[in-house]
Design an enzyme around this catalytic site. Structure first.
Site, PDB file in Angstrom:
ATOM      1  N   ASP A  22     -46.006 -40.610 -31.529  1.00  0.00           N
ATOM      2  CA  ASP A  22     -46.698 -39.802 -30.517  1.00  0.00           C
ATOM      3  C   ASP A  22     -46.128 -38.391 -30.544  1.00  0.00           C
ATOM      4  O   ASP A  22     -44.924 -38.192 -30.396  1.00  0.00           O
ATOM      5  CB  ASP A  22     -46.469 -40.419 -29.134  1.00  0.00           C
ATOM      6  CG  ASP A  22     -47.095 -39.568 -28.048  1.00  0.00           C
ATOM      7  OD1 ASP A  22     -48.317 -39.686 -27.827  1.00  0.00           O
ATOM      8  OD2 ASP A  22     -46.371 -38.768 -27.429  1.00  0.00           O
ATOM      9  N   TYR A  27     -45.140 -29.743 -28.670  1.00  0.00           N
ATOM     10  CA  TYR A  27     -43.763 -30.209 -28.918  1.00  0.00           C
ATOM     11  C   TYR A  27     -43.099 -29.425 -30.050  1.00  0.00           C
ATOM     12  O   TYR A  27     -41.876 -29.451 -30.198  1.00  0.00           O
ATOM     13  CB  TYR A  27     -43.711 -31.705 -29.271  1.00  0.00           C
ATOM     14  CG  TYR A  27     -44.228 -32.661 -28.219  1.00  0.00           C
ATOM     15  CD1 TYR A  27     -44.467 -32.251 -26.915  1.00  0.00           C
ATOM     16  CD2 TYR A  27     -44.464 -33.992 -28.539  1.00  0.00           C
ATOM     17  CE1 TYR A  27     -44.946 -33.149 -25.964  1.00  0.00           C
ATOM     18  CE2 TYR A  27     -44.938 -34.890 -27.590  1.00  0.00           C
ATOM     19  CZ  TYR A  27     -45.184 -34.454 -26.305  1.00  0.00           C
ATOM     20  OH  TYR A  27     -45.660 -35.345 -25.378  1.00  0.00           O
ATOM     21  N   LYS A  55     -51.895 -34.028 -29.461  1.00  0.00           N
ATOM     22  CA  LYS A  55     -52.578 -33.583 -28.232  1.00  0.00           C
ATOM     23  C   LYS A  55     -52.962 -32.104 -28.270  1.00  0.00           C
ATOM     24  O   LYS A  55     -52.230 -31.273 -28.830  1.00  0.00           O
ATOM     25  CB  LYS A  55     -51.660 -33.828 -27.026  1.00  0.00           C
ATOM     26  CG  LYS A  55     -51.043 -35.215 -27.011  1.00  0.00           C
ATOM     27  CD  LYS A  55     -50.212 -35.491 -25.779  1.00  0.00           C
ATOM     28  CE  LYS A  55     -49.403 -36.774 -25.956  1.00  0.00           C
ATOM     29  NZ  LYS A  55     -48.091 -36.584 -26.595  1.00  0.00           N
ATOM     30  N   HIS A  88     -54.025 -32.834 -23.552  1.00  0.00           N
ATOM     31  CA  HIS A  88     -52.647 -33.014 -23.086  1.00  0.00           C
ATOM     32  C   HIS A  88     -52.526 -32.979 -21.563  1.00  0.00           C
ATOM     33  O   HIS A  88     -51.806 -33.759 -20.958  1.00  0.00           O
ATOM     34  CB  HIS A  88     -51.762 -31.932 -23.703  1.00  0.00           C
ATOM     35  CG  HIS A  88     -50.310 -32.290 -23.742  1.00  0.00           C
ATOM     36  ND1 HIS A  88     -49.441 -31.765 -24.659  1.00  0.00           N
ATOM     37  CD2 HIS A  88     -49.564 -33.121 -22.979  1.00  0.00           C
ATOM     38  CE1 HIS A  88     -48.238 -32.254 -24.448  1.00  0.00           C
ATOM     39  NE2 HIS A  88     -48.282 -33.077 -23.438  1.00  0.00           N
TER      40      HIS A  88
END
Ligand code: A2P
Length: 314
Positions: A22, A27, A55, A88
């Site tokens: 994930d 990120y 996302k 997200h």
């Protein structure tokens, strides 16, 4: 997390047997994950055995931009398609002119993109499935009415909802709703996010004992000769929830997946279910993005009363 730490963590996870990765554009680790995946496939790993989720960032929610954000993620991940693409967060920001981040005012508040329209965004998400760039689409951090709005006005239904879900915030109403509509639920923060810094956490969650040190969890862990983390993960999985245990330590990565060779009794499940404090137990409400609660799609307005934050409840 530096790329070398990601290399070690993701490589160990794959070697140990994890098959779901994930990530998210925000990120900043998709490129490092892509390098590990390339090595894994070069060594004979099969794409169809791995499930990859990424996302759409909150500053990429303009309908005309959505496809290019997924394409950027695919390029970084070295992939032709992902297995799941999630929106997200339900709120949207204006993108900074130069960097991939939210634009900010001088006082540090984020610039809100008030135009974001969930139904127009979802139409674009559906096109990504039809174009073969993602196998499925879903939502993250959406509340019940936001999820229902998309569900009832879509051709391709959201297949998954990813939310904070841990023993102090077990999301029962949302889980019931998702079960009714056959939407799978993925949890983040199952271990109580012990590594997250205090100022990012709600005040109430800071006043609760760390989940990994909770005496009820420790007693059950001792009884089964398991770690507290294994008990918390097993509790979620036994309740039908997908978990995303994150760790940079290979030893913990290994132990965190060793939860399929024991089960908790009904009484133990009940005891852990009773740790639930509902919305009062929430850890993350995203107020770190200054001014986000003023966005009309801010999802947790009703929770803010516990934090002494005043906001118009939409
Ligand atoms: P670390 O990377 O040092 O192992 P959550 O999924 O709730 O957000 O928790 C992730 C955090 O929990 C990470 O900071 C990770 O730290 C820590 N963590 C992961 N597994 C364990 C474990 N078995 N015991 C204690 N802490 C853990």
């Amino acid at each position: 997390m530096p790329p070398t730490a990601i290399d070690v963590a993701v490589t160990s996870a794959l070697e140990i047997g994890y098959r779901h990765i994930d990530t998210a554009f925000t990120y900043g680790n998709e490129e490092a994950i892509g390098k590990v995946l390339k090595k894994w496939f070069d060594k004979g790993g099969k794409r169809e055995d791995i499930f990859i989720t990424t996302k759409l960032p909150p500053y990429g929610m303009q309908p005309s931009m959505i496809k290019s954000y997924l394409k950027l993620s695919l390029e970084k991940l070295n992939l032709q398609y992902v297995n799941m693409y999630l929106i997200h967060k339900p709120f949207a920001f204006v993108k900074d002119k130069y960097k991939y981040e939210a634009a900010k005012y001088e006082n540090g508040s984020v610039m809100l993109d008030l135009e974001a329209n969930h139904l127009l965004i979802w139409k674009e998400m559906e096109k990504l499935v039809k174009a073969g760039l993602t196998r499925s689409i879903g939502l993250s951090n959406f509340n019940e009415s936001q999820l229902l709005n998309i569900y009832h006005n879509s051709e391709i239904k959201p297949s998954n909802l990813q939310i904070e879900l841990q023993a102090y915030n077990q999301q029962r109403p949302m889980r019931r709703l998702c079960a009714e509509y056959s939407i799978t639920v993925t949890a983040f923060s199952t271990l109580g996010s012990p590594g997250s810094s205090g100022d990012k956490r709600t005040k109430l969650s800071q006043s609760l004992p760390r989940l990994l040190d909770n005496p009820k969890v420790s007693i059950i862990a001792e009884r089964h000769n398991r770690t507290a983390a294994q008990v918390l993960l097993r509790h979620a999985v036994q309740n039908g929830i997908v978990v995303l245990p994150k760790s940079t330590h290979p030893e913990r990565i290994k132990r965190n997946i060793e939860i399929f060779d024991f089960s908790l009794t009904d009484a133990e499940i009940e005891e852990l279910n009773n740790l639930d404090k509902g919305e009062r137990g929430r850890i993350f409400n995203f107020l770190g993005d200054k001014g986000v609660e003023k966005h009309p799609q801010y999802p947790f307005a009703s929770q803010l009363k516990y934090e002494n934050v005043s906001v118009n409840v939409h």
